[in-house]
Motif scaffolding. Structure first.
Motif, mmCIF file in Angstrom:
data_model
loop_
_atom_site.group_PDB
_atom_site.id
_atom_site.type_symbol
_atom_site.label_atom_id
_atom_site.label_comp_id
_atom_site.label_asym_id
_atom_site.label_seq_id
_atom_site.Cartn_x
_atom_site.Cartn_y
_atom_site.Cartn_z
ATOM 1 N N THR A 198 0.768 11.091 12.257
ATOM 2 C CA THR A 198 -0.568 10.503 12.307
ATOM 3 C C THR A 198 -0.510 9.127 12.962
ATOM 4 N N GLU A 216 -1.612 18.272 8.456
ATOM 5 C CA GLU A 216 -1.325 17.034 9.187
ATOM 6 C C GLU A 216 0.028 17.116 9.884
ATOM 7 N N VAL A 223 6.209 10.974 13.501
ATOM 8 C CA VAL A 223 4.996 10.214 13.203
ATOM 9 C C VAL A 223 3.843 11.164 13.466
ATOM 10 N N ALA A 251 -1.510 5.812 15.198
ATOM 11 C CA ALA A 251 -2.758 5.061 15.304
ATOM 12 C C ALA A 251 -3.531 5.472 16.554
ATOM 13 N N MET A 274 0.838 -1.177 0.000
ATOM 14 C CA MET A 274 0.000 0.000 0.000
ATOM 15 C C MET A 274 0.886 1.244 0.000
ATOM 16 N N VAL A 275 0.536 2.190 -0.817
ATOM 17 C CA VAL A 275 1.291 3.426 -0.927
ATOM 18 C C VAL A 275 0.664 4.464 -0.001
ATOM 19 N N ARG A 276 1.486 5.094 0.818
ATOM 20 C CA ARG A 276 0.996 6.170 1.689
ATOM 21 C C ARG A 276 1.136 7.499 0.978
ATOM 22 N N LEU A 277 0.084 8.277 1.032
ATOM 23 C CA LEU A 277 0.135 9.607 0.438
ATOM 24 C C LEU A 277 0.959 10.520 1.337
ATOM 25 N N PRO A 278 1.630 11.508 0.755
ATOM 26 C CA PRO A 278 2.379 12.462 1.578
ATOM 27 C C PRO A 278 1.430 13.212 2.512
ATOM 28 N N LEU A 279 1.941 13.575 3.667
ATOM 29 C CA LEU A 279 1.143 14.326 4.629
ATOM 30 C C LEU A 279 0.926 15.748 4.142
#
Length: 100
Positions: A54, A10, A52, A56, A1-6
């Motif tokens: 964002t 954010e 980090v 969990a 899964m590719v994470r989008l840039p913040l």
């Protein structure tokens, strides 16, 4: 899964969360708080430093419980408009958490 840039927002919220947790931790060691919260000291260090942005929800909830912070308080302070969240004369926002 590719994470989008913040997004910039954010990133700012992550920085505010980290600052809030550092202040709330006070003189307690990072190791003590992390172990009590059930997270690694490295995870807590990354959150406090804003690396980090964002984390969990269960991670934030565990740290908040150990530090005696309500999730409502965290949400409110981390999501305030930036200028309102920084008390006048305090560029670091140091007055966001009352000392215990």
């Amino acid at each position: 899964m590719v994470r989008l840039p913040l997004t910039p927002d954010e990133v700012r919220r992550g920085e505010r969360l980290g600052a809030l947790l550092r202040r709330a931790r006070g003189n307690r060691s990072m190791l003590e708080v992390a172990l009590d919260a059930g997270v690694s000291p490295e995870t807590l260090r990354k959150i406090e430093s804003g690396r980090v942005a964002t984390p969990a929800f269960p991670t934030v909830a565990g740290i908040a419980a150990v530090l005696g912070l309500s999730l409502d308080e965290i949400w409110r302070e981390v999501n305030e408009p930036w200028e309102e969240a920084r008390p006048a004369g305090r560029p670091d926002g140091a007055a966001l958490v009352a000392s215990s």
